[in-house]
Design an enzyme around this catalytic site. Structure first.
Site, short mmCIF file in Angstrom:
data_model
loop_
_atom_site.label_atom_id
_atom_site.label_comp_id
_atom_site.label_asym_id
_atom_site.label_seq_id
_atom_site.Cartn_x
_atom_site.Cartn_y
_atom_site.Cartn_z
N GLY A 17 0.82 -1.21 0.00
CA GLY A 17 0.00 0.00 0.00
C GLY A 17 0.85 1.26 0.00
N VAL A 129 -4.51 -8.82 -5.38
CA VAL A 129 -3.06 -8.93 -5.17
C VAL A 129 -2.76 -9.84 -3.99
CG1 VAL A 129 -0.98 -7.60 -4.62
CG2 VAL A 129 -2.70 -6.63 -6.16
N ASP A 159 4.98 -11.54 -12.10
CA ASP A 159 5.66 -12.68 -12.73
C ASP A 159 6.02 -12.35 -14.17
OD1 ASP A 159 4.90 -14.44 -10.37
OD2 ASP A 159 2.94 -13.88 -11.13
N HIS A 187 -0.55 -17.74 -9.71
CA HIS A 187 0.56 -16.96 -9.15
C HIS A 187 1.14 -17.77 -7.99
CE1 HIS A 187 3.06 -13.80 -7.63
NE2 HIS A 187 2.42 -13.77 -6.48
P1 NAD Z 1 1.61 -6.15 4.78
O1 NAD Z 1 1.44 -7.08 5.94
O2 NAD Z 1 2.75 -5.19 4.78
O3 NAD Z 1 0.29 -5.29 4.58
C1 NAD Z 1 -0.96 -5.88 4.54
C2 NAD Z 1 -1.94 -4.86 5.06
O4 NAD Z 1 -3.24 -5.39 4.91
C3 NAD Z 1 -1.75 -4.54 6.56
O5 NAD Z 1 -1.63 -3.14 6.73
C4 NAD Z 1 -3.01 -5.09 7.20
O6 NAD Z 1 -3.43 -4.32 8.33
C5 NAD Z 1 -3.99 -5.01 6.04
N1 NAD Z 1 -5.14 -5.88 6.16
C6 NAD Z 1 -5.21 -7.13 6.67
N2 NAD Z 1 -6.47 -7.59 6.64
C7 NAD Z 1 -7.21 -6.62 6.06
C8 NAD Z 1 -8.59 -6.50 5.75
N3 NAD Z 1 -9.47 -7.46 6.07
N4 NAD Z 1 -9.01 -5.35 5.17
C9 NAD Z 1 -8.15 -4.37 4.89
N5 NAD Z 1 -6.83 -4.42 5.16
C10 NAD Z 1 -6.37 -5.54 5.75
O7 NAD Z 1 1.64 -7.06 3.47
P2 NAD Z 1 2.10 -6.63 1.99
O8 NAD Z 1 3.55 -6.85 1.86
O9 NAD Z 1 1.55 -5.29 1.67
O10 NAD Z 1 1.37 -7.77 1.13
C11 NAD Z 1 -0.02 -7.82 1.01
C12 NAD Z 1 -0.44 -9.08 0.28
O11 NAD Z 1 0.01 -9.03 -1.08
C13 NAD Z 1 0.12 -10.38 0.86
O12 NAD Z 1 -0.86 -11.38 0.85
C14 NAD Z 1 1.24 -10.72 -0.10
O13 NAD Z 1 1.56 -12.09 -0.08
C15 NAD Z 1 0.61 -10.30 -1.40
N6 NAD Z 1 1.50 -10.12 -2.54
C16 NAD Z 1 1.05 -10.52 -3.76
C17 NAD Z 1 1.83 -10.34 -4.88
C18 NAD Z 1 1.38 -10.77 -6.25
O14 NAD Z 1 2.19 -10.75 -7.18
N7 NAD Z 1 0.12 -11.17 -6.47
C19 NAD Z 1 3.10 -9.73 -4.76
C20 NAD Z 1 3.53 -9.34 -3.50
C21 NAD Z 1 2.71 -9.54 -2.39
C1 LMR Z 2 5.75 -12.36 -4.93
O1 LMR Z 2 5.62 -13.06 -5.95
O2 LMR Z 2 6.77 -11.68 -4.71
C2 LMR Z 2 4.62 -12.30 -3.93
O3 LMR Z 2 3.59 -13.16 -4.27
C3 LMR Z 2 5.07 -12.50 -2.52
C4 LMR Z 2 5.41 -13.94 -2.23
O4 LMR Z 2 4.89 -14.46 -1.25
O5 LMR Z 2 6.19 -14.53 -2.97
#
Ligand code: NAD
Ligand code: LMR
Length: 327
Positions: A17, A129, A159, A187
């Site tokens: 975020g 995401v 990816d 993913h």
């Molecule tokens: P983070 O822990 O830094 O932030 C997650 C935020 O979500 C926190 O601030 C938390 O308070 C908030 N949150 C939790 N539950 C919630 C809800 N019900 N409603 C609203 N907000 C809520 O994590 P991050 O590093 O920002 O990662 C977030 C997600 O994205 C993870 O699941 C991570 O694995 C995923 N991710 C996906 C990809 C992709 O390529 N698809 C890449 C990177 C990370």
């Molecule tokens: C990524 O591909 O970097 C994210 O999905 C975070 C993870 O858990 O690998």
């Protein structure tokens, strides 16, 4: 100036975020003429941190940021939202697969799917995401029966960006020379990053690289495991690159793919290329006017087919594991 576009971002005080919302406020999604309203959702314990992020947004004095709404209520966050970026979810830590997060994160997407269904704009488009992104997307979609299913997408753009960069480096060509990259499936570590239908300087990529063994034994597993490699190196999952990928995903869905090229997003499976129904599957897509179509007519080798079948199988297993949250 146009009317502002409402963009909901969940998990807005988290790591992704923090790397995402300033770029949206800067106009990176829709261009320099298009104001936005940011509708930022967090859980109650993170609202204090979100207030701080909002102070920083104010302090950036972004001309395109028409309004910032902070809330811990999904109904408020998705109110009239045209774009909903579902980031808020727990990230994995070293030693976990993304699907190990299903029990912790799945319920978030039940609640948010319902809130999107009840509140989002008629043109709602959703990008999931939070991991495991494909199956969380499936959960949200199933809980939003009034939203056209095709508006729900899961992000495989990170990816795709990883694959594109790796091919450019291997070929010694600029990034822009690499086109037609596909991420097939989930993913996850079973995804199939496809170099065999990619192009470099408008030529098939594999002969340009001239090393099929490198594609199969190095390129594919490196892209599949890149998220874990980032976690091992950084001690935290990718954040800036994930936010950038989310920006790219929306940019491409909004503005379309270039002639002759395609992009990848996870979408409700279409059955194309023998993929199973009822999962969110990443395909090669051409996109225009906000609509997308799966690229057809690609000639798949045995290697391609077996990689696609493996990732499809994992998605079916994930779907079975969340059957209670699908309606
Ligand atoms: P983070 O822990 O830094 O932030 C997650 C935020 O979500 C926190 O601030 C938390 O308070 C908030 N949150 C939790 N539950 C919630 C809800 N019900 N409603 C609203 N907000 C809520 O994590 P991050 O590093 O920002 O990662 C977030 C997600 O994205 C993870 O699941 C991570 O694995 C995923 N991710 C996906 C990809 C992709 O390529 N698809 C890449 C990177 C990370
Ligand atoms: C990524 O591909 O970097 C994210 O999905 C975070 C993870 O858990 O690998």
């Amino acid at each position: 100036m146009n009317d502002p576009i409402r963009v909901a971002v969940t998990g807005a005080a988290g790591n992704i975020g923090y790397a995402l919302i300033f770029r949206i406020a800067n106009g990176d999604l829709f261009g320099p003429e298009q104001p936005v309203i940011l509708q930022l959702l967090e859980i109650p314990p993170a609202m204090g941190a979100l207030e701080g992020v909002a102070m920083e947004l104010d302090d950036c004095a972004f001309p395109l940021l028409a309004q910032t709404i902070l809330t811990d209520q999904p109904d408020v966050a998705f109110d009239r939202a045209s774009w909903s970026l579902l980031v808020g979810a727990r990230p994995r830590t070293a030693g976990m697969e993304r699907k190990d997060l299903l029990s912790a994160n799945g319920p978030i997407f039940v609640t948010q799917g319902r809130a999107i269904n009840a509140n989002a704009a008629p043109d709602a488009r959703i990008v999931v995401v939070g991991n495991p992104a494909n199956t969380n997307c499936l959960i949200a979609m199933n809980n939003a029966p009034d939203v056209p299913p095709g508006r729900f997408t899961a992000m495989t753009r990170l990816d795709y960006n990883r694959a594109r960069t790796m091919l450019a480096h291997k070929a010694g060509r600029p990034l822009t020379a690499v086109t037609n990259v596909t991420i097939w499936g989930n993913h996850s570590a079973t995804q199939y990053p496809d170099a065999f239908h990619a192009q470099i300087d408008a030529q098939p990529a594999a002969p340009v690289i001239g090393d099929d063994n490198w594609i199969k034994e190095t390129f594919v597993p490196t892209v599949q495991q890149r998220g874990a490699a980032v976690i091992a190196a950084r001690g935290a999952s990718s954040a800036a690159s994930a936010a950038n990928a989310c920006i790219n995903h929306v940019q491409t869905w909004y503005a379309g793919t270039s002639a002759g090229d395609w992009a990848s997003m996870g979408i409700p499976s279409t059955g194309a290329y023998g993929t199973p129904a009822g999962v969110i599957f990443s395909y090669p897509l051409t996109i225009g006017d906000g609509d997308y179509s799966v690229v057809d007519g690609l000639d798949l080798s045995e290697f391609d087919r077996s990689a696609i079948a493996a990732t499809a199988q994992e998605l079916l297993e994930e779907r079975d594991a969340v059957a209670d949250w699908l309606v």
